[in-house]
Design a protein around this motif. Structure first.
Motif, PDB file in Angstrom:
ATOM      1  N   LEU A 159      13.263  -4.287   0.342  1.00 40.46           N
ATOM      2  CA  LEU A 159      12.866  -3.823  -1.002  1.00 40.46           C
ATOM      3  C   LEU A 159      11.485  -3.608  -1.045  1.00 40.46           C
ATOM      4  O   LEU A 159      11.004  -2.643  -1.835  1.00 40.46           O
ATOM      5  CB  LEU A 159      13.411  -5.038  -1.971  1.00 40.46           C
ATOM      6  N   ILE A 160      10.507  -4.482  -0.267  1.00 39.50           N
ATOM      7  CA  ILE A 160       9.211  -4.017  -0.211  1.00 39.50           C
ATOM      8  C   ILE A 160       9.050  -2.817   0.237  1.00 39.50           C
ATOM      9  O   ILE A 160       8.068  -1.951  -0.049  1.00 39.50           O
ATOM     10  CB  ILE A 160       8.233  -5.396   0.425  1.00 39.50           C
ATOM     11  N   THR A 161       9.521  -2.381   1.456  1.00 41.01           N
ATOM     12  CA  THR A 161       9.435  -1.107   1.957  1.00 41.01           C
ATOM     13  C   THR A 161       9.800   0.170   0.922  1.00 41.01           C
ATOM     14  O   THR A 161       9.189   1.159   0.978  1.00 41.01           O
ATOM     15  CB  THR A 161      10.396  -0.991   3.374  1.00 41.01           C
ATOM     16  N   SER A 162      10.811  -0.290   0.320  1.00 39.09           N
ATOM     17  CA  SER A 162      11.221   0.762  -0.667  1.00 39.09           C
ATOM     18  C   SER A 162      10.038   0.962  -1.689  1.00 39.09           C
ATOM     19  O   SER A 162       9.874   2.190  -2.139  1.00 39.09           O
ATOM     20  CB  SER A 162      12.543   0.486  -1.396  1.00 39.09           C
ATOM     21  N   MET A 163       9.623  -0.202  -2.092  1.00 36.53           N
ATOM     22  CA  MET A 163       8.439  -0.001  -2.992  1.00 36.53           C
ATOM     23  C   MET A 163       7.221   0.569  -2.509  1.00 36.53           C
ATOM     24  O   MET A 163       6.759   1.635  -3.328  1.00 36.53           O
ATOM     25  CB  MET A 163       7.934  -1.527  -3.326  1.00 36.53           C
ATOM     26  N   VAL A 164       6.942   0.410  -1.296  1.00 37.52           N
ATOM     27  CA  VAL A 164       5.759   1.376  -0.769  1.00 37.52           C
ATOM     28  C   VAL A 164       6.071   2.791  -0.650  1.00 37.52           C
ATOM     29  O   VAL A 164       5.252   3.563  -0.913  1.00 37.52           O
ATOM     30  CB  VAL A 164       5.492   0.631   0.693  1.00 37.52           C
ATOM     31  N   ASN A 165       7.330   2.840  -0.125  1.00 36.59           N
ATOM     32  CA  ASN A 165       7.530   4.423  -0.270  1.00 36.59           C
ATOM     33  C   ASN A 165       7.433   5.035  -1.595  1.00 36.59           C
ATOM     34  O   ASN A 165       6.883   6.176  -1.552  1.00 36.59           O
ATOM     35  CB  ASN A 165       9.170   4.774   0.374  1.00 36.59           C
ATOM     36  N   GLN A 166       7.996   4.453  -2.461  1.00 33.88           N
ATOM     37  CA  GLN A 166       8.059   4.776  -3.804  1.00 33.88           C
ATOM     38  C   GLN A 166       6.617   5.223  -4.433  1.00 33.88           C
ATOM     39  O   GLN A 166       6.056   6.115  -5.037  1.00 33.88           O
ATOM     40  CB  GLN A 166       8.720   4.028  -4.788  1.00 33.88           C
ATOM     41  N   LEU A 167       5.745   4.119  -4.198  1.00 34.65           N
ATOM     42  CA  LEU A 167       4.425   4.264  -4.702  1.00 34.65           C
ATOM     43  C   LEU A 167       3.510   5.211  -3.861  1.00 34.65           C
ATOM     44  O   LEU A 167       2.662   5.976  -4.520  1.00 34.65           O
ATOM     45  CB  LEU A 167       3.641   2.754  -4.645  1.00 34.65           C
ATOM     46  N   ARG A 168       3.818   5.400  -2.780  1.00 39.28           N
ATOM     47  CA  ARG A 168       3.259   6.479  -1.910  1.00 39.28           C
ATOM     48  C   ARG A 168       3.585   7.835  -2.229  1.00 39.28           C
ATOM     49  O   ARG A 168       2.721   8.692  -2.385  1.00 39.28           O
ATOM     50  CB  ARG A 168       3.745   6.539  -0.632  1.00 39.28           C
ATOM     51  N   LEU A 169       4.626   8.048  -2.580  1.00 41.18           N
ATOM     52  CA  LEU A 169       5.397   9.387  -3.177  1.00 41.18           C
ATOM     53  C   LEU A 169       4.966   9.782  -4.617  1.00 41.18           C
ATOM     54  O   LEU A 169       4.549  10.810  -5.052  1.00 41.18           O
ATOM     55  CB  LEU A 169       6.776   9.521  -3.067  1.00 41.18           C
ATOM     56  N   ASN A 170       4.473   8.807  -5.326  1.00 37.66           N
ATOM     57  CA  ASN A 170       3.873   8.746  -6.728  1.00 37.66           C
ATOM     58  C   ASN A 170       2.819   7.725  -6.913  1.00 37.66           C
ATOM     59  O   ASN A 170       3.208   6.723  -7.631  1.00 37.66           O
ATOM     60  CB  ASN A 170       5.111   8.544  -7.595  1.00 37.66           C
ATOM     61  N   GLU A 177       1.490   2.832  -9.354  1.00 35.09           N
ATOM     62  CA  GLU A 177       0.636   1.741  -9.220  1.00 35.09           C
ATOM     63  C   GLU A 177       0.087   1.129 -10.326  1.00 35.09           C
ATOM     64  O   GLU A 177      -0.196  -0.083 -10.424  1.00 35.09           O
ATOM     65  CB  GLU A 177      -0.258   1.782  -8.129  1.00 35.09           C
ATOM     66  N   ASN A 178      -0.237   2.060 -11.215  1.00 35.94           N
ATOM     67  CA  ASN A 178      -1.014   1.396 -12.315  1.00 35.94           C
ATOM     68  C   ASN A 178       0.053   1.648 -13.887  1.00 35.94           C
ATOM     69  O   ASN A 178      -0.447   1.405 -14.898  1.00 35.94           O
ATOM     70  CB  ASN A 178      -2.523   2.258 -12.688  1.00 35.94           C
ATOM     71  N   ASP A 179       1.055   1.787 -13.489  1.00 30.60           N
ATOM     72  CA  ASP A 179       2.169   1.914 -14.685  1.00 30.60           C
ATOM     73  C   ASP A 179       2.848   0.535 -14.768  1.00 30.60           C
ATOM     74  O   ASP A 179       3.842   0.338 -14.004  1.00 30.60           O
ATOM     75  CB  ASP A 179       3.127   3.180 -14.079  1.00 30.60           C
ATOM     76  N   SER A 180       2.521  -0.039 -15.839  1.00 36.64           N
ATOM     77  CA  SER A 180       3.031  -1.349 -15.928  1.00 36.64           C
ATOM     78  C   SER A 180       4.553  -1.561 -16.097  1.00 36.64           C
ATOM     79  O   SER A 180       5.145  -2.505 -15.910  1.00 36.64           O
ATOM     80  CB  SER A 180       2.227  -2.161 -16.971  1.00 36.64           C
ATOM     81  N   LEU A 181       4.983  -0.579 -16.670  1.00 35.16           N
ATOM     82  CA  LEU A 181       6.278  -0.461 -16.875  1.00 35.16           C
ATOM     83  C   LEU A 181       7.040  -0.407 -15.626  1.00 35.16           C
ATOM     84  O   LEU A 181       8.053  -1.030 -15.570  1.00 35.16           O
ATOM     85  CB  LEU A 181       6.622   0.796 -18.043  1.00 35.16           C
ATOM     86  N   PHE A 182       6.710   0.670 -14.898  1.00 35.24           N
ATOM     87  CA  PHE A 182       7.288   0.841 -13.615  1.00 35.24           C
ATOM     88  C   PHE A 182       7.324  -0.566 -12.589  1.00 35.24           C
ATOM     89  O   PHE A 182       8.186  -1.079 -12.166  1.00 35.24           O
ATOM     90  CB  PHE A 182       6.633   1.923 -12.664  1.00 35.24           C
ATOM     91  N   LEU A 183       5.910  -1.093 -12.734  1.00 40.01           N
ATOM     92  CA  LEU A 183       5.947  -2.490 -11.830  1.00 40.01           C
ATOM     93  C   LEU A 183       6.873  -3.504 -12.370  1.00 40.01           C
ATOM     94  O   LEU A 183       7.412  -4.340 -11.655  1.00 40.01           O
ATOM     95  CB  LEU A 183       4.389  -2.759 -12.094  1.00 40.01           C
ATOM     96  N   GLU A 184       6.890  -3.687 -13.660  1.00 40.22           N
ATOM     97  CA  GLU A 184       7.794  -4.631 -14.272  1.00 40.22           C
ATOM     98  C   GLU A 184       9.290  -4.256 -14.007  1.00 40.22           C
ATOM     99  O   GLU A 184       9.930  -5.315 -13.533  1.00 40.22           O
ATOM    100  CB  GLU A 184       7.797  -4.738 -15.830  1.00 40.22           C
ATOM    101  N   GLN A 185       9.601  -2.927 -13.954  1.00 45.64           N
ATOM    102  CA  GLN A 185      10.858  -2.657 -13.677  1.00 45.64           C
ATOM    103  C   GLN A 185      11.268  -3.031 -12.005  1.00 45.64           C
ATOM    104  O   GLN A 185      12.450  -3.568 -11.826  1.00 45.64           O
ATOM    105  CB  GLN A 185      11.241  -1.251 -13.824  1.00 45.64           C
ATOM    106  N   ALA A 186      10.192  -2.515 -11.262  1.00 51.10           N
ATOM    107  CA  ALA A 186      10.577  -2.952  -9.888  1.00 51.10           C
ATOM    108  C   ALA A 186      10.489  -4.532  -9.469  1.00 51.10           C
ATOM    109  O   ALA A 186      11.309  -4.666  -8.661  1.00 51.10           O
ATOM    110  CB  ALA A 186       9.477  -2.217  -8.858  1.00 51.10           C
TER     111      ALA A 186
END
Lengths: 187, 187
Positions: free
Chosen positions: B153-164, B168-177
DNA sequence: TTTTAAATTGACTAATCAGTCAACAAAAGT
DNA sequence: ACTTTTGTTGACTGATTAGTCAATTTAAAA
């Protein structure tokens, strides 16, 4: 038997056992029981063989993942079938699954991204996920992220079932694992 | 600067960019700006370099993952800090993170499993997860499976944050993740 | 200062490897 | 039957590679 197929089978086995770096084409043709030259009749270069093998296996996997999915009515049961299909394929085709894992995390993953067949399959899969999002079966977040998470969880599942094959028939574990999968994705 | 360190840095870069199969030792020493011979002064063989690099980076990653965790009281906030530490390290050290991904899914993953430092770190991490299970913070299922799922799951998270990177500063996304991460693990 | 040890160089080598090719065999087409 | 195309072989080659080594520099110890 078809020598192209023999070569691909041998390559899958050796790449998984020894890695790309330690698998010369001579070893592949030897393992396949064919002459050294014929490899370059079917594949322009060693890299070309790897890419073709990669595309072939990716297509085989995704085809199998979606097997019988259309026979079910829309709903979570479809998602569960995709989940089951995926890890079952991983268990039944350990070498192929490991090759895909290795290739997905290597420099070759970039080289197939633009391949027409792969692009098409991914679009198809994306559309699938999107309808799930619309129907509120899964979280409304980036589709690629969801797909990534799904494959990651399925890989963990395959690893776990490989280390402990009995779990495949342990309905308690299967329910727990499915719960983890779905809890992660549900809105 | 320490030439061993220069070599390891150059190796990380090139292995990620070209893969193990297409990175000769000559390219590594060239990239590091040192002579070809010195590589074999610090490392017995090319394989030895890869294994040492792999162990070094794995240690660095796990050390960072557990950073400041002991300053928090027991509870889910600890788990969340581990989660945050992990993907932040992945974002700040993209080359190193990619190397680890590549190595974890290659034949080298077998070669470091018995390394004393790695074994020790894993035992430590296992104990951590076990206390979480006992305190009913996470599901009571196989510890290795849980660890696998977490890293996936952490790998997927890193991939996602790299593409976008904006996410990283979108608290809504961070909460969702985070929700996805924790929903997956909670009992 | 002198001696000893460790670091560093880059030319060198033996081995290996990807890819070629001329020759031959099998199959398909006419 | 004959011609053409396709499949197959394995010896061969030019290039590359991991690893060596004698020579030189740098650092440490005595």
């Amino acid at each position: 038997m078809d020598k192209r197929e023999l070569l691909l089978q041998a390559a899958t086995k050796l790449f998984v056992e020894r890695g790309f770096h330690a698998t010369p084409t001579s070893a592949i043709s030897k393992e396949a029981g064919v002459s050294a030259g014929i490899l370059f009749h079917y594949f322009k270069t060693k890299d070309d063989l790897i890419v073709q093998l990669y595309v072939d296996l990716k297509m085989e996997f995704t085809d199998c993942v979606l097997k019988d999915v259309d026979t079910l009515k829309a709903g979570i049961s479809k998602l569960r079938l995709i989940w089951t299909n995926s890890w079952k394929w991983g268990l039944e085709n350990p070498k192929k699954f490991d090759f895909l894992r290795q290739a997905d995390n290597s420099t070759y993953s970039e080289k197939i991204k633009s391949h027409p067949d792969i692009v098409k399959k991914y679009e198809w899969f994306f559309a699938y996920i999107d309808t799930y999002k619309e129907n509120r079966f899964i979280k409304n977040t980036d589709t690629l992220f969801i797909m990534n998470v799904m494959f990651g969880l399925i890989t963990s599942m395959v690893n776990q079932l490989r280390l402990n094959p009995k779990l495949e028939n342990d309905s308690l574990f299967l329910e727990q694992a499915w719960e983890m999968f779905y809890n992660c994705l549900k809105p």
